[in-house]
Write a protein that holds these residues in place. Structure first.
Motif, PDB file in Angstrom:
ATOM      1  N   PHE A 143      -8.498  26.667  -8.816  1.00  0.00           N
ATOM      2  CA  PHE A 143      -9.601  27.153  -7.999  1.00  0.00           C
ATOM      3  C   PHE A 143      -9.106  27.680  -6.652  1.00  0.00           C
ATOM      4  O   PHE A 143      -9.527  28.735  -6.182  1.00  0.00           O
ATOM      5  CB  PHE A 143     -10.629  26.042  -7.794  1.00  0.00           C
ATOM      6  CG  PHE A 143     -11.802  26.470  -6.976  1.00  0.00           C
ATOM      7  CD1 PHE A 143     -12.756  27.336  -7.500  1.00  0.00           C
ATOM      8  CD2 PHE A 143     -11.947  26.041  -5.673  1.00  0.00           C
ATOM      9  CE1 PHE A 143     -13.835  27.753  -6.737  1.00  0.00           C
ATOM     10  CE2 PHE A 143     -13.024  26.443  -4.906  1.00  0.00           C
ATOM     11  CZ  PHE A 143     -13.976  27.300  -5.442  1.00  0.00           C
ATOM     12  N   LEU A 180      -7.624  31.036  -6.942  1.00  0.00           N
ATOM     13  CA  LEU A 180      -8.641  32.078  -7.090  1.00  0.00           C
ATOM     14  C   LEU A 180      -9.310  32.377  -5.747  1.00  0.00           C
ATOM     15  O   LEU A 180      -9.650  33.531  -5.457  1.00  0.00           O
ATOM     16  CB  LEU A 180      -9.692  31.653  -8.125  1.00  0.00           C
ATOM     17  CG  LEU A 180      -9.177  31.457  -9.546  1.00  0.00           C
ATOM     18  CD1 LEU A 180     -10.306  31.044 -10.480  1.00  0.00           C
ATOM     19  CD2 LEU A 180      -8.492  32.716 -10.070  1.00  0.00           C
ATOM     20  N   LEU A 181      -9.483  31.358  -4.915  1.00  0.00           N
ATOM     21  CA  LEU A 181     -10.033  31.584  -3.587  1.00  0.00           C
ATOM     22  C   LEU A 181      -9.111  32.467  -2.756  1.00  0.00           C
ATOM     23  O   LEU A 181      -9.558  33.353  -2.031  1.00  0.00           O
ATOM     24  CB  LEU A 181     -10.239  30.252  -2.873  1.00  0.00           C
ATOM     25  CG  LEU A 181     -11.517  29.474  -3.173  1.00  0.00           C
ATOM     26  CD1 LEU A 181     -11.559  28.194  -2.344  1.00  0.00           C
ATOM     27  CD2 LEU A 181     -12.758  30.314  -2.899  1.00  0.00           C
ATOM     28  N   GLU A 195      -9.577  35.882  -3.901  1.00  0.00           N
ATOM     29  CA  GLU A 195     -10.863  36.382  -3.426  1.00  0.00           C
ATOM     30  C   GLU A 195     -10.743  36.860  -1.981  1.00  0.00           C
ATOM     31  O   GLU A 195     -11.192  37.963  -1.638  1.00  0.00           O
ATOM     32  CB  GLU A 195     -11.888  35.238  -3.524  1.00  0.00           C
ATOM     33  CG  GLU A 195     -13.257  35.558  -3.061  1.00  0.00           C
ATOM     34  CD  GLU A 195     -14.082  36.276  -4.111  1.00  0.00           C
ATOM     35  OE1 GLU A 195     -13.772  36.112  -5.305  1.00  0.00           O
ATOM     36  OE2 GLU A 195     -15.010  37.006  -3.740  1.00  0.00           O
ATOM     37  N   ARG A 221     -11.044  40.915  -0.378  1.00  0.00           N
ATOM     38  CA  ARG A 221     -12.295  41.235   0.343  1.00  0.00           C
ATOM     39  C   ARG A 221     -12.088  42.374   1.326  1.00  0.00           C
ATOM     40  O   ARG A 221     -11.044  42.502   1.904  1.00  0.00           O
ATOM     41  CB  ARG A 221     -12.809  39.996   1.075  1.00  0.00           C
ATOM     42  CG  ARG A 221     -13.769  39.184   0.213  1.00  0.00           C
ATOM     43  CD  ARG A 221     -14.244  37.936   0.919  1.00  0.00           C
ATOM     44  NE  ARG A 221     -14.952  37.085  -0.022  1.00  0.00           N
ATOM     45  CZ  ARG A 221     -15.204  35.798   0.194  1.00  0.00           C
ATOM     46  NH1 ARG A 221     -14.804  35.218   1.302  1.00  0.00           N
ATOM     47  NH2 ARG A 221     -15.859  35.081  -0.690  1.00  0.00           N
ATOM     48  N   ASP A 246     -18.384  26.178  -6.413  1.00  0.00           N
ATOM     49  CA  ASP A 246     -18.859  27.475  -6.876  1.00  0.00           C
ATOM     50  C   ASP A 246     -19.033  28.504  -5.762  1.00  0.00           C
ATOM     51  O   ASP A 246     -18.946  29.693  -5.993  1.00  0.00           O
ATOM     52  CB  ASP A 246     -20.210  27.310  -7.591  1.00  0.00           C
ATOM     53  CG  ASP A 246     -20.058  26.518  -8.877  1.00  0.00           C
ATOM     54  OD1 ASP A 246     -18.911  26.277  -9.277  1.00  0.00           O
ATOM     55  OD2 ASP A 246     -21.084  26.149  -9.448  1.00  0.00           O
ATOM     56  N   GLY A 262     -17.338  29.584  -3.321  1.00  0.00           N
ATOM     57  CA  GLY A 262     -16.284  30.469  -2.841  1.00  0.00           C
ATOM     58  C   GLY A 262     -15.992  31.689  -3.695  1.00  0.00           C
ATOM     59  O   GLY A 262     -15.421  32.646  -3.209  1.00  0.00           O
ATOM     60  N   LEU A 263     -16.354  31.680  -4.962  1.00  0.00           N
ATOM     61  CA  LEU A 263     -15.988  32.790  -5.845  1.00  0.00           C
ATOM     62  C   LEU A 263     -17.179  33.710  -6.081  1.00  0.00           C
ATOM     63  O   LEU A 263     -18.266  33.261  -6.398  1.00  0.00           O
ATOM     64  CB  LEU A 263     -15.477  32.257  -7.183  1.00  0.00           C
ATOM     65  CG  LEU A 263     -14.239  31.366  -7.112  1.00  0.00           C
ATOM     66  CD1 LEU A 263     -13.814  30.921  -8.509  1.00  0.00           C
ATOM     67  CD2 LEU A 263     -13.080  32.089  -6.437  1.00  0.00           C
ATOM     68  N   SER A 264     -16.918  35.013  -5.931  1.00  0.00           N
ATOM     69  CA  SER A 264     -18.033  35.958  -5.970  1.00  0.00           C
ATOM     70  C   SER A 264     -18.286  36.566  -7.347  1.00  0.00           C
ATOM     71  O   SER A 264     -19.367  37.069  -7.610  1.00  0.00           O
ATOM     72  CB  SER A 264     -17.766  37.089  -4.973  1.00  0.00           C
ATOM     73  OG  SER A 264     -16.621  37.826  -5.391  1.00  0.00           O
TER      74      SER A 264
END
Lengths: 85, 228
Positions: free
Chosen positions: A74, A77-78, A81, A85, B36, B38-40
Motif C-alpha cells: 500500500f 502505491l501511495l 500516487e 499527481r 482507502d 490515499g489511492l485515487s
C-alpha cells in the motif's frame, strides 16, 4: 444413468479422471464417468487417490501473507500516487 | 536479500527487519477506511488489493519458496497493476489478470538469472514412472488414500511443489492451489487449454510420485513395487 449419459470403459475413465475431478467435463461426460465409477472396483481406487490428492493440495499447500506486506504494498502505491499527481 | 525490480529503488524500499515486521503487523490492523483514502484509482482497493494473499501464494511458488523474492514480485506486480488499472476490463477476472502480471514480472526477472535446465529425457522417464505409481497407489497398500496424504507436513508438500519444473509448477499452483479453471490458467500462461491439461496432468503425476517416493523413504508407507 439417463439417455444423455456417455458410456465409457476403464481406459476412457482413467483418461478423463482429472478433467472429471476438475469439473471440466460436459454434464454428459461427467455422468458417464460417474456411472462407470459406481460400477467399477478397478477405477474407484484411482479416483479416490486423485481426489484425496487434490483435496490435500488445496488444504495444505497454502501459506499466510508475511506480516507487514499488505502495508508495504500500500505504501508503495501511495508513493506512486504522489509521484504522478 | 532483496533485489531491485523495475522502478522500485533500494532507497525507496522499506527495510524488512524484525522491527518493521512488528510495525507492519500493527499497521495491517488499521481500519480499511483509513487505508482507502490515499489511492485515487477507482475500484483498485476494492477489487485488486483483496487478491494480495492469492498473488503472494502464487509468487511464492513461482519463486521456489523464496519469501524475499516473492515479496519483491508482489510489490512489483501491484505497482504495475496500479499503473495499468485503466486497461483492466471491469467485471473480468481480476485475480487471473494479477497472476498474469505477476508471471510476466517473474519471467522478466528470471531471464536475468540462470535458468535451471531440465533434461527432457529425464523428465519423460519420471512422468512415465509416476503414471504407474499413481494408478497402483492403493493396490500398494496406501488405502485409504486420505490417510496416506495426512502423513505429510505442509513443508514437505511445498518443497515437492517447488521442485517441479517451472511450466508444471505454475500450472499446478494456478489450478490446484488457487482453483482457476483450465481456460483461466490458459489465459494467464498464454497457452492453449490442451497444453494446460497436459502440463497439469504430468505435473500432478510427477508430484504424486515424488510424494510416494518420499513417503517410502521416510517410512510413512510401505509401497510394494514403487516407481522404479
Amino acid at each position: 444413468m439417463n439417455d444423455h449419459t456417455e458410456h465409457v470403459n476403464c481406459q476412457e475413465t482413467v483418461d478423463r479422471l482429472w478433467a472429471y475431478l476438475d469439473g471440466e467435463l460436459t454434464p454428459e461426460g461427467a455422468a458417464g464417468v460417474r456411472a462407470h465409477l459406481d460400477a467399477c472396483t478397478r477405477c474407484c481406487p484411482c479416483h479416490d487417490f486423485h481426489r484425496a490428492f487434490l483435496e490435500f493440495m488445496k488444504a495444505h499447500a497454502r501459506q499466510p501473507l508475511p506480516p507487514g506486506l499488505r502495508r508495504r504494498v500500500f505504501e508503495q502505491l501511495l508513493r506512486e500516487e504522489r509521484a504522478t499527481r | 536479500m532483496h533485489y531491485v525490480t523495475g522502478n522500485v529503488t533500494e532507497a525507496e524500499r522499506i527495510p524488512h527487519s524484525a522491527a518493521d515486521a512488528a510495525r507492519g503487523a500493527a499497521l495491517d490492523a488499521l481500519p480499511q477506511e483509513s487505508i482507502d483514502k490515499g489511492l485515487s484509482k477507482d475500484g483498485f482497493v476494492e477489487e485488486a488489493l483483496p487478491r494480495l494473499d492469492a498473488v503472494y501464494r502464487f509468487a511464492l511458488r513461482l519463486a521456489g519458496g523464496d519469501a524475499d523474492r516473492a515479496e519483491d514480485l508482489v510489490q512489483e506486480t501491484f505497482l504495475r497493476a496500479y499503473r495499468s488499472w485503466s486497461s483492466f476490463t471491469r467485471g473480468s477476472n481480476v485475480q487471473a489478470w494479477l497472476f498474469t502480471i505477476c508471471r510476466n514480472v517473474f519471467l522478466r526477472e528470471q531471464e536475468r538469472r540462470a535458468r535451471r535446465e531440465i533434461a527432457a529425457s529425464t523428465l519423460d522417464m519420471n512422468v512415465e514412472a509416476v503414471s504407474e505409481a499413481a494408478l497402483t497407489a492403493n493396490e500398494a497398500g496406501l488405502d485409504p488414500a486420505t490417510r496416506f496424504f495426512d502423513s505429510f507436513i505442509d513443508e514437505e508438500v511445498l518443497a515437492a511443489v517447488d521442485a517441479l519444473p517451472d511450466e508444471f509448477r505454475e500450472t499446478v499452483v494456478l489450478s490446484d492451489l488457487e482453483g482457476l479453471a483450465y481456460a483461466e490458467v490458459a489465459d494467464v500462461l498464454g497457452v492453449p487449454v490442451g497444453t494446460v491439461k497436459s502440463r497439469l496432468y504430468r505435473g500432478r503425476r510427477l508430484l504424486q510420485t515424488r510424494l510416494l517416493d518420499y513417503a517410502r523413504e521416510m517410512g510413512y508407507a510401505r509401497v510394494r513395487g514403487g516407481s522404479e
